[in-house]
Design an enzyme around this catalytic site. Structure first.
Site, PDB file in Angstrom:
ATOM      1  N   TYR A 155       0.858  -1.191   0.000  1.00  0.00           N
ATOM      2  CA  TYR A 155       0.000   0.000   0.000  1.00  0.00           C
ATOM      3  C   TYR A 155       0.888   1.232   0.000  1.00  0.00           C
ATOM      4  O   TYR A 155       1.837   1.320   0.787  1.00  0.00           O
ATOM      5  CB  TYR A 155      -0.898   0.004   1.239  1.00  0.00           C
ATOM      6  CG  TYR A 155      -1.809   1.205   1.357  1.00  0.00           C
ATOM      7  CD1 TYR A 155      -2.823   1.439   0.420  1.00  0.00           C
ATOM      8  CD2 TYR A 155      -1.668   2.108   2.412  1.00  0.00           C
ATOM      9  CE1 TYR A 155      -3.670   2.539   0.541  1.00  0.00           C
ATOM     10  CE2 TYR A 155      -2.514   3.205   2.536  1.00  0.00           C
ATOM     11  CZ  TYR A 155      -3.514   3.421   1.599  1.00  0.00           C
ATOM     12  OH  TYR A 155      -4.350   4.504   1.720  1.00  0.00           O
ATOM     13  N   ASP A 250       9.271   2.805   0.225  1.00  0.00           N
ATOM     14  CA  ASP A 250       8.187   3.428   0.983  1.00  0.00           C
ATOM     15  C   ASP A 250       8.325   2.955   2.427  1.00  0.00           C
ATOM     16  O   ASP A 250       7.900   1.864   2.786  1.00  0.00           O
ATOM     17  CB  ASP A 250       6.829   3.048   0.383  1.00  0.00           C
ATOM     18  CG  ASP A 250       5.678   3.747   1.106  1.00  0.00           C
ATOM     19  OD1 ASP A 250       5.936   4.413   2.135  1.00  0.00           O
ATOM     20  OD2 ASP A 250       4.531   3.625   0.638  1.00  0.00           O
ATOM     21  N   LYS A 278       3.923   8.351   9.530  1.00  0.00           N
ATOM     22  CA  LYS A 278       3.585   7.651  10.771  1.00  0.00           C
ATOM     23  C   LYS A 278       4.479   8.066  11.961  1.00  0.00           C
ATOM     24  O   LYS A 278       4.264   9.132  12.510  1.00  0.00           O
ATOM     25  CB  LYS A 278       3.539   6.145  10.514  1.00  0.00           C
ATOM     26  CG  LYS A 278       2.399   5.825   9.509  1.00  0.00           C
ATOM     27  CD  LYS A 278       1.986   4.384   9.403  1.00  0.00           C
ATOM     28  CE  LYS A 278       0.692   4.268   8.606  1.00  0.00           C
ATOM     29  NZ  LYS A 278       0.823   3.724   7.266  1.00  0.00           N
TER      30      LYS A 278
HETATM   31  C1  PLP Z   1       0.201   4.263   5.977  1.00  0.00           C
HETATM   32  C2  PLP Z   1       0.975   4.110   4.726  1.00  0.00           C
HETATM   33  C3  PLP Z   1       0.864   5.035   3.665  1.00  0.00           C
HETATM   34  C4  PLP Z   1      -0.153   6.131   3.663  1.00  0.00           C
HETATM   35  O1  PLP Z   1       0.043   7.068   4.673  1.00  0.00           O
HETATM   36  P1  PLP Z   1      -1.176   8.010   5.111  1.00  0.00           P
HETATM   37  O2  PLP Z   1      -0.549   8.939   6.099  1.00  0.00           O
HETATM   38  O3  PLP Z   1      -2.217   7.117   5.681  1.00  0.00           O
HETATM   39  O4  PLP Z   1      -1.646   8.707   3.881  1.00  0.00           O
HETATM   40  C5  PLP Z   1       1.708   4.890   2.574  1.00  0.00           C
HETATM   41  N1  PLP Z   1       2.602   3.898   2.515  1.00  0.00           N
HETATM   42  C6  PLP Z   1       2.748   3.000   3.507  1.00  0.00           C
HETATM   43  C7  PLP Z   1       3.784   1.923   3.389  1.00  0.00           C
HETATM   44  C8  PLP Z   1       1.924   3.057   4.623  1.00  0.00           C
HETATM   45  O5  PLP Z   1       2.029   2.134   5.591  1.00  0.00           O
END
Ligand code: PLP
Length: 435
Positions: A155, A250, A278
């Site tokens: 994601y 990511d 995060k």
């Molecule tokens: C949570 C997450 C996102 C998205 O971040 P948001 O702050 O919810 O938009 C993108 N990439 C990874 C790997 C994630 O865990």
């Protein structure tokens, strides 16, 4: 309000949550601000959380629960850590937003670039979605290419080009994952199975010179925790370098979760671009993209790749993020959170084994997922083959026993530096009741 530990005294244990959810459903789609919160994958109605302290949360009915969601990862310092509260409050009292440069941004940028060597410069944004979307724009601009590659089950936020995980088999062209994403938006998005270097090699053999970037969660966390097999990240590094494509890690989830220097420090593989979020916001909306200086120099106003944000680098979020990163840098702190995760994973395995229940717990650093599966999970297909109904049953039993797990089998459990011996005993008791 009396505090109970998930015990029903003949009263519905979630009566207040249920009433709030009915009100929420009338005015918010599905009653929530983000879909997975609605308990769709496990059934039942979501708990409304009213209070958090350290590893504990209390819902609107007064049920106290051990929290292993931690706002989906950010709260590695636990809920309302006094130092984070102090630093964020001081920033807030000093002016909540300026829309002008402030020292806290510089401090956080210096700390991030010091901790993650491949990140020489950063641009702050407000969400992980924004970070990845902006990094993809930069990668396409820097390479003059259109194609991007992502992996099934990873994601990267909900921007159109990345909202594609459908399709199966090898090297299929991505199909949109949601109505409203037009086929054109994902026309240049290629989808590959995670941990399958042969599929990536095959794709690079065909169209390597069209690929702007390969995006990967260096430890997948959004299909449950799936570590990279040895050679996978190294192989992607070699393929991208050889083809003149960029490698984008990511690390919105893995940053400070799998290692204090991110997955790139843990595995010793250096990407060109990195996205963060995060943990770095300490529970406030803050995220970033960064990487090689020559690439980041192409971002406006230094370069011509446009990207902006009214609240980017928000001082309250910067202060909370800094405080959080300082706390986990204290000697032994991060390791404490990791040890708790290790012991919890061990308890789960031991109990499942004793009861003859097929369970595989996958853990990296401070994140882990119990998969109801009798073998390791290496990709999205394996993750979907695990028993989701068994997970839902386990989730509700744990909730009744006072442990708040992620309400979906495709998510990670997270620990914090405040998860202690007491909470581990509580967890163990709950596991004995639930498995
Ligand atoms: C949570 C997450 C996102 C998205 O971040 P948001 O702050 O919810 O938009 C993108 N990439 C990874 C790997 C994630 O865990």
């Amino acid at each position: 309000m009396a505090v109970r530990t998930g015990v029903s005294n003949g009263v519905a244990p979630a009566a207040v949550s249920n009433v709030l959810f009915a009100r929420a459903e009338a005015v918010m789609p599905g009653g929530v601000s983000s879909p997975v919160r609605a308990f769709g994958a496990v059934g039942g109605t979501p708990r409304f959380l009213a209070h958090g302290a350290g590893p504990w949360v209390t819902d609107a009915d007064g049920n106290r629960m051990l929290d292993l969601v931690l706002s989906w990862g950010p709260l590695i310092a636990g809920h309302a850590h006094p130092y984070v509260v102090e630093r964020a409050s001081a920033a807030l009292a000093n002016g909540s937003s300026f829309g002008a440069p402030c020292e806290l941004e510089v401090m956080l940028a210096e700390r991030i670039t010091g901790l993650i060597p491949s990140v020489e410069m950063v641009r702050f944004v407000s969400s992980g979605t924004e970070a990845v979307m902006s990094a993809v724009r930069l990668a396409r601009a820097a390479t003059g290419r259109r194609a991007i590659v992502k992996f099934e089950g990873c994601y990267h936020g909900h921007s159109d080009a990345l909202l594609a995980a459908a399709g199966s088999g090898v090297a299929t062209l991505a199909l949109p994952d949601s109505p409203g994403v037009v086929p054109g938006a994902v026309a240049d998005t290629h989808l590959l199975p995670y941990n399958n270097l042969a599929a990536a090699t095959e794709l690079f053999g065909r169209i390597g010179d069209e690929i702007a970037a390969v995006l990967v969660e260096p430890v997948a966390g959004n299909m449950g925790v799936v570590p990279p097999v040895p050679g996978f990240l190294e192989g992607l590094r070699a393929l991208t370098r050889h083809a003149g494509a960029l490698l984008l890690f990511d690390e919105v989830m893995t940053g400070w979760r799998v290692h204090p220097g991110g997955a790139q420090a843990l595995y010793g593989v250096s990407p060109d671009l990195t996205t963060l979020g995060k943990v770095m916001g300490g529970g406030f909306p803050a995220a970033a993209y960064g990487g090689r200086r020559d690439l980041m120099a192409q971002v406006a106003p230094l370069g011509s790749v446009y990207q902006a944000g009214t609240l980017s680098g928000n001082p309250v979020a910067m202060a909370a993020g800094l405080a959080t990163l300082e706390l986990i840098a204290a000697p032994g702190a991060w390791e404490r959170a990791e040890r708790w995760a290790t012991e919890a994973a061990y308890m789960l395995c031991e109990r499942a084994q004793a009861r003859g229940i097929p369970l595989t717990v996958q853990r990296v650093g401070t994140m882990f997922t119990p998969f109801f599966s009798d073998g390791p999970v290496g990709n999205y297909r394996d993750a979907r083959a695990a028993d989701g109904i068994a997970y839902a049953r386990f989730f509700h039993a744990m909730l009744d026993a006072g442990v708040y797990l992620p309400p979906s089998p495709f998510e990670a459990c997270f620990t914090s530096i405040t998860h202690d011996a007491d909470s581990l005993l509580h967890f163990e008791r709950a596991v004995r009741q639930s498995l």
